[in-house]
Design an enzyme around this catalytic site. Structure first.
Site, PDB file in Angstrom:
ATOM      1  N   LEU A  84      13.292 -28.690  10.797  1.00 43.59           N
ATOM      2  CA  LEU A  84      14.014 -29.297   9.677  1.00 43.59           C
ATOM      3  C   LEU A  84      13.535 -28.580   8.428  1.00 43.59           C
ATOM      4  O   LEU A  84      12.353 -28.248   8.316  1.00 43.59           O
ATOM      5  CB  LEU A  84      13.710 -30.798   9.609  1.00 43.59           C
ATOM      6  CG  LEU A  84      14.139 -31.614  10.833  1.00 43.59           C
ATOM      7  CD1 LEU A  84      13.674 -33.068  10.704  1.00 43.59           C
ATOM      8  CD2 LEU A  84      15.662 -31.562  11.026  1.00 43.59           C
ATOM      9  N   SER A 125       7.479 -19.499   5.717  1.00 45.88           N
ATOM     10  CA  SER A 125       8.230 -19.569   4.466  1.00 45.88           C
ATOM     11  C   SER A 125       7.313 -19.196   3.308  1.00 45.88           C
ATOM     12  O   SER A 125       6.104 -19.450   3.360  1.00 45.88           O
ATOM     13  CB  SER A 125       8.712 -21.014   4.321  1.00 45.88           C
ATOM     14  OG  SER A 125       9.040 -21.313   3.000  1.00 45.88           O
ATOM     15  N   TYR A 150       7.564 -30.528   3.826  1.00 43.56           N
ATOM     16  CA  TYR A 150       8.152 -29.396   4.560  1.00 43.56           C
ATOM     17  C   TYR A 150       7.227 -28.182   4.504  1.00 43.56           C
ATOM     18  O   TYR A 150       6.919 -27.563   5.526  1.00 43.56           O
ATOM     19  CB  TYR A 150       9.540 -29.042   3.982  1.00 43.56           C
ATOM     20  CG  TYR A 150      10.000 -27.669   4.412  1.00 43.56           C
ATOM     21  CD1 TYR A 150      10.445 -27.449   5.714  1.00 43.56           C
ATOM     22  CD2 TYR A 150       9.929 -26.573   3.546  1.00 43.56           C
ATOM     23  CE1 TYR A 150      10.821 -26.181   6.131  1.00 43.56           C
ATOM     24  CE2 TYR A 150      10.309 -25.312   3.945  1.00 43.56           C
ATOM     25  CZ  TYR A 150      10.750 -25.120   5.247  1.00 43.56           C
ATOM     26  OH  TYR A 150      11.112 -23.854   5.658  1.00 43.56           O
ATOM     27  N   LYS A 154       4.858 -25.911   7.402  1.00 39.14           N
ATOM     28  CA  LYS A 154       4.813 -24.447   7.612  1.00 39.14           C
ATOM     29  C   LYS A 154       3.378 -23.948   7.533  1.00 39.14           C
ATOM     30  O   LYS A 154       2.965 -23.096   8.315  1.00 39.14           O
ATOM     31  CB  LYS A 154       5.706 -23.731   6.591  1.00 39.14           C
ATOM     32  CG  LYS A 154       7.194 -23.987   6.809  1.00 39.14           C
ATOM     33  CD  LYS A 154       7.669 -23.464   8.158  1.00 39.14           C
ATOM     34  CE  LYS A 154       9.094 -23.829   8.485  1.00 39.14           C
ATOM     35  NZ  LYS A 154       9.491 -23.495   9.851  1.00 39.14           N
TER      36      LYS A 154
HETATM   37  P1  NAD Z   1      18.942 -24.338  10.080  1.00 36.89           P
HETATM   38  O1  NAD Z   1      18.776 -25.788   9.800  1.00 36.89           O
HETATM   39  O2  NAD Z   1      20.255 -23.707   9.804  1.00 36.89           O
HETATM   40  O3  NAD Z   1      18.561 -24.027  11.594  1.00 36.89           O
HETATM   41  C1  NAD Z   1      17.540 -24.713  12.278  1.00 36.89           C
HETATM   42  C2  NAD Z   1      18.118 -25.116  13.636  1.00 36.89           C
HETATM   43  O4  NAD Z   1      17.119 -25.759  14.403  1.00 36.89           O
HETATM   44  C3  NAD Z   1      19.282 -26.083  13.498  1.00 36.89           C
HETATM   45  O5  NAD Z   1      20.395 -25.543  14.169  1.00 36.89           O
HETATM   46  C4  NAD Z   1      18.786 -27.367  14.165  1.00 36.89           C
HETATM   47  O6  NAD Z   1      19.812 -28.044  14.842  1.00 36.89           O
HETATM   48  C5  NAD Z   1      17.710 -26.835  15.101  1.00 36.89           C
HETATM   49  N1  NAD Z   1      16.628 -27.787  15.376  1.00 36.89           N
HETATM   50  C6  NAD Z   1      15.849 -28.439  14.479  1.00 36.89           C
HETATM   51  N2  NAD Z   1      14.937 -29.191  15.114  1.00 36.89           N
HETATM   52  C7  NAD Z   1      15.136 -29.006  16.446  1.00 36.89           C
HETATM   53  C8  NAD Z   1      14.499 -29.494  17.625  1.00 36.89           C
HETATM   54  N3  NAD Z   1      13.484 -30.367  17.556  1.00 36.89           N
HETATM   55  N4  NAD Z   1      14.943 -29.085  18.835  1.00 36.89           N
HETATM   56  C9  NAD Z   1      15.974 -28.210  18.913  1.00 36.89           C
HETATM   57  N5  NAD Z   1      16.627 -27.712  17.840  1.00 36.89           N
HETATM   58  C10 NAD Z   1      16.206 -28.115  16.635  1.00 36.89           C
HETATM   59  O7  NAD Z   1      17.768 -23.589   9.281  1.00 36.89           O
HETATM   60  P2  NAD Z   1      17.605 -22.040   8.955  1.00 36.89           P
HETATM   61  O8  NAD Z   1      17.908 -21.824   7.532  1.00 36.89           O
HETATM   62  O9  NAD Z   1      18.305 -21.217   9.977  1.00 36.89           O
HETATM   63  O10 NAD Z   1      16.039 -21.906   9.116  1.00 36.89           O
HETATM   64  C11 NAD Z   1      15.452 -21.405  10.294  1.00 36.89           C
HETATM   65  C12 NAD Z   1      13.953 -21.429  10.149  1.00 36.89           C
HETATM   66  O11 NAD Z   1      13.565 -20.659   9.022  1.00 36.89           O
HETATM   67  C13 NAD Z   1      13.359 -22.817   9.914  1.00 36.89           C
HETATM   68  O12 NAD Z   1      12.135 -22.901  10.603  1.00 36.89           O
HETATM   69  C14 NAD Z   1      13.151 -22.855   8.432  1.00 36.89           C
HETATM   70  O13 NAD Z   1      12.114 -23.748   8.080  1.00 36.89           O
HETATM   71  C15 NAD Z   1      12.749 -21.418   8.157  1.00 36.89           C
HETATM   72  N6  NAD Z   1      13.007 -20.992   6.764  1.00 36.89           N
HETATM   73  C16 NAD Z   1      14.257 -21.156   6.246  1.00 36.89           C
HETATM   74  C17 NAD Z   1      14.501 -20.768   4.932  1.00 36.89           C
HETATM   75  C18 NAD Z   1      15.847 -20.977   4.308  1.00 36.89           C
HETATM   76  O14 NAD Z   1      15.930 -21.014   3.069  1.00 36.89           O
HETATM   77  N7  NAD Z   1      16.926 -21.081   5.077  1.00 36.89           N
HETATM   78  C19 NAD Z   1      13.466 -20.207   4.173  1.00 36.89           C
HETATM   79  C20 NAD Z   1      12.199 -20.041   4.761  1.00 36.89           C
HETATM   80  C21 NAD Z   1      11.990 -20.445   6.059  1.00 36.89           C
HETATM   81  C1  WQD Z   2      16.393 -21.170  -6.239  1.00 40.71           C
HETATM   82  C2  WQD Z   2      16.393 -21.173  -7.754  1.00 40.71           C
HETATM   83  C3  WQD Z   2      16.140 -23.345  -8.740  1.00 40.71           C
HETATM   84  C4  WQD Z   2      19.927 -25.002  -7.455  1.00 40.71           C
HETATM   85  C5  WQD Z   2      13.782 -23.334  -1.296  1.00 40.71           C
HETATM   86  C6  WQD Z   2      12.625 -23.991  -0.592  1.00 40.71           C
HETATM   87  C7  WQD Z   2      11.751 -22.948   0.032  1.00 40.71           C
HETATM   88  C8  WQD Z   2      12.553 -22.013   0.920  1.00 40.71           C
HETATM   89  C9  WQD Z   2      13.723 -21.450   0.200  1.00 40.71           C
HETATM   90  C10 WQD Z   2      12.527 -22.825   3.181  1.00 40.71           C
HETATM   91  C11 WQD Z   2      15.343 -22.121  -8.326  1.00 40.71           C
HETATM   92  C12 WQD Z   2      17.474 -22.746  -9.091  1.00 40.71           C
HETATM   93  C13 WQD Z   2      18.882 -24.136  -7.648  1.00 40.71           C
HETATM   94  C14 WQD Z   2      20.710 -25.417  -8.577  1.00 40.71           C
HETATM   95  C15 WQD Z   2      19.349 -24.035  -9.983  1.00 40.71           C
HETATM   96  N1  WQD Z   2      13.098 -22.699   2.057  1.00 40.71           N
HETATM   97  N2  WQD Z   2      18.592 -23.669  -8.897  1.00 40.71           N
HETATM   98  N3  WQD Z   2      20.375 -24.898  -9.788  1.00 40.71           N
HETATM   99  O1  WQD Z   2      13.586 -23.818  -4.430  1.00 40.71           O
HETATM  100  O2  WQD Z   2      13.304 -21.292  -4.448  1.00 40.71           O
HETATM  101  O3  WQD Z   2      13.268 -22.498  -2.328  1.00 40.71           O
HETATM  102  O4  WQD Z   2      14.497 -22.519  -0.373  1.00 40.71           O
HETATM  103  O5  WQD Z   2      11.440 -22.484   3.532  1.00 40.71           O
HETATM  104  O6  WQD Z   2      10.795 -23.633   0.776  1.00 40.71           O
HETATM  105  O7  WQD Z   2      11.869 -24.722  -1.551  1.00 40.71           O
HETATM  106  O8  WQD Z   2      15.402 -22.302  -3.511  1.00 40.71           O
HETATM  107  O9  WQD Z   2      17.827 -22.107  -3.716  1.00 40.71           O
HETATM  108  O10 WQD Z   2      16.756 -24.349  -4.157  1.00 40.71           O
HETATM  109  O11 WQD Z   2      16.424 -22.515  -5.775  1.00 40.71           O
HETATM  110  O12 WQD Z   2      19.071 -23.633 -11.109  1.00 40.71           O
HETATM  111  O13 WQD Z   2      21.616 -26.234  -8.467  1.00 40.71           O
HETATM  112  O14 WQD Z   2      17.656 -21.674  -8.215  1.00 40.71           O
HETATM  113  O15 WQD Z   2      15.579 -24.013  -9.834  1.00 40.71           O
HETATM  114  O16 WQD Z   2      14.823 -21.496  -9.449  1.00 40.71           O
HETATM  115  P1  WQD Z   2      13.838 -22.523  -3.798  1.00 40.71           P
HETATM  116  P2  WQD Z   2      16.682 -22.874  -4.241  1.00 40.71           P
END
Ligand code: NAD
Ligand code: WQD
Length: 337
Positions: A84, A125, A150, A154
């Site tokens: 999540l 992340s 969250y 990580k």
């Molecule tokens: P996402 O929510 O699109 O994909 C995650 C998938 O995992 C989903 O399809 C969900 O259904 C599945 N899932 C969650 N819990 C599960 C469980 N217990 N069993 C089976 N399936 C499960 O997210 P994403 O953006 O593709 O992110 C993928 C990974 O990257 C995550 O670990 C997220 O924390 C990490 N990450 C994402 C971002 C981002 O901004 N998207 C940034 C940094 C790290």
């Molecule tokens: C980006 C910039 C906001 C929305 C998040 C998670 C981080 C990672 C990546 C998973 C910031 C600005 C945003 C809006 C805005 N995810 N903003 N107006 O916060 O850098 O990171 O996603 O691991 O853990 O915290 O990403 O896209 O929310 O924001 O001005 O309506 O855009 O303030 O500077 P963030 P974001």
């Protein structure tokens, strides 16, 4: 070589499956679809011609998770995306985040050990760094206090993988710290699907331009940055996807010096919120409706990566910039389906 992708129906998982298939890997997915849909597999099939099998299993269920490895003894690597990922939701429901993100990880690692799967990649992340003052961030930059549950999952996940690989020298782990992933596959057959109202900047922008919301707020104009808005390192999801393929190749070539390594994945350049808005307006010719408002609590002023380690060891280079991100995100938003 067969790779198990957990979270394969999710945003980064689905794009990574495409890149793995493009590079000759065979892929199995496991995704409970708690935050996605198996429809994504149709998009993957349209792009690659391959029908990827998905196990609709909750990875917190250890017995169910074992069945995947029993069915596929040829699996040589696991890329663990399933988690999540909503920052605000994690603040409201911390136990759900600890339960899901940690128990799923524990169950997958237990299978890695039992079935002797040599390679494991963990989705980490940039949020593990917290509110760091050190820029650009390198892999040795110290973790600050996690800003939300969250991010804490990580940090804890990374510690778990490290302790596990220490105890199991024949098994390999790679921790990949993503900065801000955005954009979509060039074909617009797959992209980012948001569950609930979008909160990340790029989907907020595309939702606004598409009329799904009237306007949005730029959170803060008084930061010590070049235009007063926050700086982030936006990385195109296909560049990010390719880093996973490179990481698996790195491990299979036995190029790793230790059995647990960590890499930052960003493009190494900070982009302000206002610059991101300008990039969208430039590539689409549209004008966005937004106002400049106050800071969002918990936001870091500026964060961007140093990705030299990934360039040097994984032979990985990002090839796309913020304009490519906005162009593909908009094409995905306006796809005809
Ligand atoms: P996402 O929510 O699109 O994909 C995650 C998938 O995992 C989903 O399809 C969900 O259904 C599945 N899932 C969650 N819990 C599960 C469980 N217990 N069993 C089976 N399936 C499960 O997210 P994403 O953006 O593709 O992110 C993928 C990974 O990257 C995550 O670990 C997220 O924390 C990490 N990450 C994402 C971002 C981002 O901004 N998207 C940034 C940094 C790290
Ligand atoms: C980006 C910039 C906001 C929305 C998040 C998670 C981080 C990672 C990546 C998973 C910031 C600005 C945003 C809006 C805005 N995810 N903003 N107006 O916060 O850098 O990171 O996603 O691991 O853990 O915290 O990403 O896209 O929310 O924001 O001005 O309506 O855009 O303030 O500077 P963030 P974001």
């Amino acid at each position: 070589m067969k790779i198990l992708v957990t979270g394969g129906c999710g945003y980064i998982g689905s794009h990574t499956i495409v890149d793995l298939i493009d590079n000759g890997f065979e892929v199995i997915s496991v995704d409970s679809t708690i935050r996605s849909s198996e429809k994504v597999l149709e998009g993957i099939k349209e792009i690659t011609g391959v029908a990827v099998q998905n196990y609709k299993i909750d990875l917190c269920d250890k017995a169910a998770t074992r069945t995947i490895f029993q069915d596929h003894p040829e699996i040589k690597g696991i890329i663990h995306f399933a988690a999540l990922k909503s920052v605000p939701e994690s603040v409201e429901k911390p136990l759900d985040y600890f339960n899901n993100n940690l128990n799923s990880l524990l169950s997958v690692l237990a299978c890695q050990k039992e079935f002797e799967i040599p390679h494991f990649i963990f989705s980490s992340s940039c949020s593990v760094y917290g509110n760091t003052a050190e820029l650009p961030v390198t892999e040795t930059t110290a973790f600050m206090e996690a800003e939300c549950p969250y991010a804490r999952t990580k940090q804890m996940g990374e510690h778990i993988v490290r302790d596990f690989t220490n105890a199991n020298p024949s098994l390999n782990g790679v921790l990949l710290r993503y900065f801000n992933p955005a954009g979509a596959h060039e074909s617009s057959k797959i992209g980012e699907l948001t569950f609930g109202p979008a909160s990340n900047l790029v989907p907020v922008i595309t939702d606004t331009a598409a009329g799904k919301r009237e306007s949005f707020t730029v959170f803060g104009s008084d930061y010590s940055t070049r235009d007063g808005s926050c700086v982030r390192d936006y990385i195109h999801v296909m560049d990010l996807a390719n880093a996973h393929t490179k990481a698996i190749q790195y491990l299979t070539k036995k190029a790793n010096a230790s059995n647990c390594e960590v890499f930052n994945l960003g493009i190494g350049q900070g982009v302000t919120v206002l610059e991101a808005i300008n990039a969208f307006e430039k590539v689409t010719g549209l004008s966005l409706n937004y106002e400049v408002g106050s800071r969002r609590p918990g936001d870091v002023e500026a964060i961007y990566s140093n990705y030299e380690q990934a360039a040097l060891k994984l032979q990985w280079e990002p090839t796309r910039d913020i304009e490519d991100i906005m162009r593909t995100a908009w094409a995905w938003e306006t796809r005809s389906t």
